[in-house]
Motif scaffolding. Sequence first.
Motif, short mmCIF file in Angstrom:
data_model
loop_
_atom_site.label_atom_id
_atom_site.label_comp_id
_atom_site.label_asym_id
_atom_site.label_seq_id
_atom_site.Cartn_x
_atom_site.Cartn_y
_atom_site.Cartn_z
N VAL A 38 65.67 4.82 9.26
CA VAL A 38 64.73 5.04 10.36
C VAL A 38 64.06 3.75 10.87
CG1 VAL A 38 62.54 6.16 11.03
CG2 VAL A 38 64.36 7.48 9.93
N PRO A 39 63.48 2.91 10.01
CA PRO A 39 62.87 1.68 10.56
C PRO A 39 63.89 0.79 11.29
CG PRO A 39 62.24 1.99 8.27
CD PRO A 39 63.29 3.01 8.56
N TRP A 40 65.07 0.65 10.71
CA TRP A 40 66.15 -0.13 11.32
C TRP A 40 66.58 0.54 12.62
CZ3 TRP A 40 68.24 -4.46 12.16
CH2 TRP A 40 69.59 -4.66 12.37
N GLY A 41 66.72 1.86 12.60
CA GLY A 41 67.12 2.61 13.79
C GLY A 41 66.12 2.48 14.92
N MET A 43 64.18 -0.04 15.46
CA MET A 43 64.34 -1.39 16.00
C MET A 43 65.57 -1.47 16.90
SD MET A 43 64.45 -5.06 14.03
CE MET A 43 65.97 -4.72 13.18
N ILE A 44 66.67 -0.89 16.47
CA ILE A 44 67.90 -0.91 17.27
C ILE A 44 67.67 -0.18 18.59
CG2 ILE A 44 70.28 -0.08 17.40
CD1 ILE A 44 70.44 -0.45 14.33
N LEU A 45 67.05 1.00 18.54
CA LEU A 45 66.79 1.75 19.77
C LEU A 45 65.89 0.97 20.72
CD1 LEU A 45 66.36 5.39 18.43
CD2 LEU A 45 68.29 4.46 19.73
N GLY A 46 64.89 0.28 20.16
CA GLY A 46 64.03 -0.56 20.99
C GLY A 46 64.81 -1.67 21.67
N ASP A 47 65.72 -2.28 20.91
CA ASP A 47 66.57 -3.33 21.48
C ASP A 47 67.47 -2.77 22.58
OD1 ASP A 47 65.45 -5.15 19.73
OD2 ASP A 47 67.18 -5.21 18.38
N TYR A 48 68.08 -1.62 22.31
CA TYR A 48 68.96 -1.01 23.30
C TYR A 48 68.19 -0.66 24.58
CZ TYR A 48 72.62 -0.37 19.71
OH TYR A 48 73.58 -0.58 18.75
N ASP A 49 66.97 -0.19 24.42
CA ASP A 49 66.15 0.14 25.58
C ASP A 49 65.87 -1.11 26.42
OD1 ASP A 49 64.59 2.30 26.97
OD2 ASP A 49 62.95 0.90 26.56
N GLU A 50 65.53 -2.20 25.75
CA GLU A 50 65.28 -3.45 26.45
C GLU A 50 66.54 -3.96 27.14
OE1 GLU A 50 62.23 -5.19 26.82
OE2 GLU A 50 61.51 -3.26 26.11
N ILE A 51 67.68 -3.81 26.49
CA ILE A 51 68.96 -4.21 27.09
C ILE A 51 69.15 -3.50 28.42
CG2 ILE A 51 71.47 -3.90 26.85
CD1 ILE A 51 71.04 -4.54 23.82
N GLU A 52 68.89 -2.21 28.43
CA GLU A 52 69.05 -1.42 29.65
C GLU A 52 68.03 -1.82 30.71
OE1 GLU A 52 71.49 0.32 30.36
OE2 GLU A 52 72.33 1.04 28.49
#
Length: 168
Positions: A38-41, A43-52
């Motif tokens: 969950v913590p890693w996920g 962070m990944i989702l936050g990164d993906y959101d910023e990418i978009e």
Amino acid sequence: DFIAENHPQQIADRKELLLELYSIYIEYFPATTYSSFVPWGEMILGDYDEIERYDVDAGLLYAGIKSLKEIDILFENDPEQTEQIKKFWGLFTDKEPSILKEKFSQTWNILPLMYVKLNEKLAAKNKITEGKAIREIALNPATFLKNIPVDRVVLAGFYALTKSEELL
């Protein structure tokens, strides 16, 4: 929400995104528990959101970050920190293979793959991330906003606007 109302796909909520991403992540790291993911996920989702939101190519970004981290080591100002960072990155840049090096490399290599798989899984359910919905509307306003009965839309917030928000 303006974006949710003007995009034909439903915006997936955070819990759903985490579960979908976890189902992809365990394909690569099957021993990972959901609670440790969950913590890693997040962070990944936050990164993906910023990418978009910033209209960035995920594959190029992750390849570039790995290279930038290696370059940063050469230009650190704090000698003690530089030594610690060199030791850390030395684990990944030595020529001899190790489990830690392989895991690091595999993680960086799968992030863009997971990004694609997540978007494919969501699309199959007619769902989308909020960041991707914003990006699509911003890049194709005539398609998505043609039925809005106003001439101008103003986006306001507490922080600087992302590239996609600026386009809107």
